[in-house]
Design a protein around this motif. Structure first.
Motif, PDB file in Angstrom:
ATOM      1  N   GLU A   1       0.708  -0.917   0.418  1.00  0.00           N
ATOM      2  CA  GLU A   1       0.079  -0.279   0.863  1.00  0.00           C
ATOM      3  C   GLU A   1       0.995   0.966  -0.151  1.00  0.00           C
ATOM      4  O   GLU A   1       1.623   1.410   0.679  1.00  0.00           O
ATOM      5  N   TYR A   2       0.622   2.362  -0.896  1.00  0.00           N
ATOM      6  CA  TYR A   2       1.569   3.597  -0.862  1.00  0.00           C
ATOM      7  C   TYR A   2       0.027   5.108  -0.372  1.00  0.00           C
ATOM      8  O   TYR A   2      -0.371   4.274  -1.991  1.00  0.00           O
ATOM      9  N   ASN A   3       0.713   5.263  -0.123  1.00  0.00           N
ATOM     10  CA  ASN A   3      -0.399   6.868  -0.390  1.00  0.00           C
ATOM     11  C   ASN A   3      -0.249   8.429  -1.161  1.00  0.00           C
ATOM     12  O   ASN A   3       1.930   8.399  -0.134  1.00  0.00           O
ATOM     13  N   PHE A   4       0.327   8.852  -1.479  1.00  0.00           N
ATOM     14  CA  PHE A   4       0.473   9.724  -2.743  1.00  0.00           C
ATOM     15  C   PHE A   4       0.174  10.662  -1.672  1.00  0.00           C
ATOM     16  O   PHE A   4       1.144  11.824  -2.030  1.00  0.00           O
ATOM     17  N   GLY A   5      -0.512  11.175  -1.022  1.00  0.00           N
ATOM     18  CA  GLY A   5      -1.021  12.439  -0.174  1.00  0.00           C
ATOM     19  C   GLY A   5      -1.700  13.676  -1.259  1.00  0.00           C
ATOM     20  O   GLY A   5      -2.901  12.878  -1.696  1.00  0.00           O
ATOM     21  N   ASP A   6      -1.759  14.781  -0.645  1.00  0.00           N
ATOM     22  CA  ASP A   6      -2.083  15.513  -1.716  1.00  0.00           C
ATOM     23  C   ASP A   6      -1.509  16.047  -2.849  1.00  0.00           C
ATOM     24  O   ASP A   6       0.098  16.108  -3.278  1.00  0.00           O
ATOM     25  N   ILE A   7      -2.106  15.750  -4.114  1.00  0.00           N
ATOM     26  CA  ILE A   7      -2.355  16.161  -5.522  1.00  0.00           C
ATOM     27  C   ILE A   7      -3.368  16.568  -5.904  1.00  0.00           C
ATOM     28  O   ILE A   7      -3.869  17.071  -5.922  1.00  0.00           O
ATOM     29  N   LYS A   8      -1.767  17.500  -7.124  1.00  0.00           N
ATOM     30  CA  LYS A   8      -3.228  18.668  -7.730  1.00  0.00           C
ATOM     31  C   LYS A   8      -4.166  17.328  -8.854  1.00  0.00           C
ATOM     32  O   LYS A   8      -3.290  17.090  -9.302  1.00  0.00           O
ATOM     33  N   GLN A   9      -5.090  18.221  -8.714  1.00  0.00           N
ATOM     34  CA  GLN A   9      -6.267  17.565 -10.184  1.00  0.00           C
ATOM     35  C   GLN A   9      -5.433  17.772 -11.477  1.00  0.00           C
ATOM     36  O   GLN A   9      -4.994  18.799 -12.121  1.00  0.00           O
ATOM     37  N   GLY A  10      -5.127  16.840 -11.938  1.00  0.00           N
ATOM     38  CA  GLY A  10      -4.530  16.282 -13.352  1.00  0.00           C
ATOM     39  C   GLY A  10      -3.418  16.409 -13.461  1.00  0.00           C
ATOM     40  O   GLY A  10      -2.512  15.808 -14.471  1.00  0.00           O
ATOM     41  N   ASP A  11      -2.940  15.900 -11.756  1.00  0.00           N
ATOM     42  CA  ASP A  11      -1.031  15.606 -11.645  1.00  0.00           C
ATOM     43  C   ASP A  11      -0.914  13.862 -12.173  1.00  0.00           C
ATOM     44  O   ASP A  11      -2.194  12.856 -11.857  1.00  0.00           O
ATOM     45  N   VAL A  12      -0.666  13.430 -12.680  1.00  0.00           N
ATOM     46  CA  VAL A  12       0.189  11.991 -12.769  1.00  0.00           C
ATOM     47  C   VAL A  12       1.018  10.863 -12.306  1.00  0.00           C
ATOM     48  O   VAL A  12       2.030  11.763 -12.107  1.00  0.00           O
ATOM     49  N   VAL A  13       1.050  10.931 -11.211  1.00  0.00           N
ATOM     50  CA  VAL A  13       1.264  10.125 -10.414  1.00  0.00           C
ATOM     51  C   VAL A  13       2.315   8.569 -10.212  1.00  0.00           C
ATOM     52  O   VAL A  13       0.876   8.186 -11.206  1.00  0.00           O
ATOM     53  N   SER A  14       3.811   8.100 -10.187  1.00  0.00           N
ATOM     54  CA  SER A  14       3.928   6.758 -10.370  1.00  0.00           C
ATOM     55  C   SER A  14       4.166   6.299  -8.530  1.00  0.00           C
ATOM     56  O   SER A  14       4.426   6.967  -8.423  1.00  0.00           O
TER      57      SER A  14
ATOM     58  N   THR B   1      13.547 -10.184  -8.614  1.00  0.00           N
ATOM     59  CA  THR B   1      12.758  -9.802  -7.880  1.00  0.00           C
ATOM     60  C   THR B   1      12.183  -8.473  -9.586  1.00  0.00           C
ATOM     61  O   THR B   1      13.356  -8.718  -9.817  1.00  0.00           O
ATOM     62  N   THR B   2      11.108  -8.586  -9.165  1.00  0.00           N
ATOM     63  CA  THR B   2      10.226  -7.520 -10.146  1.00  0.00           C
ATOM     64  C   THR B   2       9.599  -6.242  -9.603  1.00  0.00           C
ATOM     65  O   THR B   2       9.158  -6.465  -8.737  1.00  0.00           O
ATOM     66  N   THR B   3       9.473  -5.402 -10.430  1.00  0.00           N
ATOM     67  CA  THR B   3       9.020  -4.599  -9.780  1.00  0.00           C
ATOM     68  C   THR B   3       7.471  -3.737 -10.913  1.00  0.00           C
ATOM     69  O   THR B   3       6.992  -4.291 -12.247  1.00  0.00           O
ATOM     70  N   ILE B   4       6.153  -3.933 -10.346  1.00  0.00           N
ATOM     71  CA  ILE B   4       4.683  -3.501 -10.854  1.00  0.00           C
ATOM     72  C   ILE B   4       4.759  -1.760 -10.718  1.00  0.00           C
ATOM     73  O   ILE B   4       5.045  -1.208  -9.731  1.00  0.00           O
ATOM     74  N   LYS B   5       4.565  -1.459 -11.880  1.00  0.00           N
ATOM     75  CA  LYS B   5       4.604   0.271 -11.636  1.00  0.00           C
ATOM     76  C   LYS B   5       3.470   0.217 -12.141  1.00  0.00           C
ATOM     77  O   LYS B   5       2.890  -0.023 -12.390  1.00  0.00           O
ATOM     78  N   VAL B   6       2.751   1.021 -10.849  1.00  0.00           N
ATOM     79  CA  VAL B   6       0.866   1.255 -10.916  1.00  0.00           C
ATOM     80  C   VAL B   6       1.082   2.801 -11.249  1.00  0.00           C
ATOM     81  O   VAL B   6       1.857   3.923 -10.855  1.00  0.00           O
ATOM     82  N   THR B   7       0.699   3.414 -11.960  1.00  0.00           N
ATOM     83  CA  THR B   7       0.448   5.095 -12.568  1.00  0.00           C
ATOM     84  C   THR B   7      -1.000   5.608 -12.171  1.00  0.00           C
ATOM     85  O   THR B   7      -2.062   4.469 -12.650  1.00  0.00           O
ATOM     86  N   PHE B   8      -1.836   6.150 -12.029  1.00  0.00           N
ATOM     87  CA  PHE B   8      -2.703   6.625 -11.546  1.00  0.00           C
ATOM     88  C   PHE B   8      -2.795   7.988 -12.162  1.00  0.00           C
ATOM     89  O   PHE B   8      -1.611   9.478 -12.155  1.00  0.00           O
ATOM     90  N   ASN B   9      -4.158   8.893 -13.098  1.00  0.00           N
ATOM     91  CA  ASN B   9      -4.114   9.686 -13.628  1.00  0.00           C
ATOM     92  C   ASN B   9      -5.336  10.176 -13.313  1.00  0.00           C
ATOM     93  O   ASN B   9      -6.015   9.772 -13.131  1.00  0.00           O
TER      94      ASN B   9
END
Length: 238
Positions: free
Chosen positions: A31-44, A83-91
């Motif tokens: 689980e990961y929390n990005f906290g506050d982000i601005k509308q329109g931001d793309v975070v990973s 080990t491998t990485t699962i990159k999760v991107t949120f728009n």
């Protein structure tokens, strides 16, 4: 009794052997929390999956809970210890407020085939950018009741018009449902955020009893090109 003990030893040994020989998926952070982000931001965020078993771990599928979230593994087959990485991107485009999204990773782990990763964030909206695109005609009130009026009297009411969009609002036409009603706008153009007025006159000459009339406003409103105002009155015989 001896047979029972031998049976338990066999089950335990087989279980340990299966864990050592078969693939085993594990993840320290799910689980990961990005906290506050601005509308329109793309975070990973990069989640990690490790194969702690004794056979090749295969990532069969990766499923995101919504189209706003994408996830892709660097590798789909892991040898023991890899080990491998699962990159999760949120728009965050078009979204606001608290968000919780999940990504399910399906593997060939015989004991636990699913690993669920969770991302959280709180999307902050810039009020200046939260306006609907195009011109938008807003009517604080869309009806008015004159109450009891003596026959032959002309009564008036002024409605407020507001452009709540991002483009110039053009009022193309104003039509009344009968000749007893007249309507006049203060301006045929309103800039974004600008206010105007629509004065409506009702002539009750020759009328009697309860009546209602409508005024239709035609504009370049991007959502609704025609908006209707209704007026009411009860005309008393003079």
């Amino acid at each position: 009794m001896a047979k029972k003990i031998l049976s338990l030893i066999f089950v335990f040994t087989f279980s340990v052997f299966a864990q050592l020989v078969g693939p085993k998926a594990s993840a320290q952070i799910t689980e990961y929390n990005f906290g506050d982000i601005k509308q329109g931001d793309v975070v990973s965020y990069d989640f990690k999956i490790m194969n702690n078993g004794g056979d090749v771990l295969k990532i069969i599928d990766v499923r995101a809970s919504c189209g706003c979230t994408a996830a892709q593994p660097d590798k789909k087959e892991l040898k023991p210890g890899e080990t491998t990485t699962i990159k999760v991107t949120f728009n965050s485009k078009g979204r606001k407020g608290a968000q919780i999204k999940t990504v399910k990773v399906i593997t060939n782990d015989p004991e636990k085939s699913d690993i669920n990763f969770v991302i959280r964030c709180n999307i902050l909206v810039d009020e200046n950018n939260d306006k609907p695109s195009g011109a938008v005609l807003f009517l604080p009130e869309s009806q008015f009741n004159f109450g009891q009026v003596k026959e032959g009297t002309t009564v008036s009411h002024t409605f407020e018009l507001v452009n709540k969009g991002t483009d110039i609002l053009n009022i193309k036409d104003v039509r009344t449902s009968c000749g007893c009603t007249a309507a006049l706008v203060s301006s045929s153009e309103l800039k974004p955020g600008e206010k105007g007025t629509l004065k409506v006159d009702l002539d009750t000459k020759g009328r009697q009893g309860k009546m209602s009339r409508t005024i239709s406003i035609m504009s370049n409103d991007s959502e609704q090109s025609t908006k209707v105002i209704t007026i009411y009155a009860e005309v008393l015989k003079n």
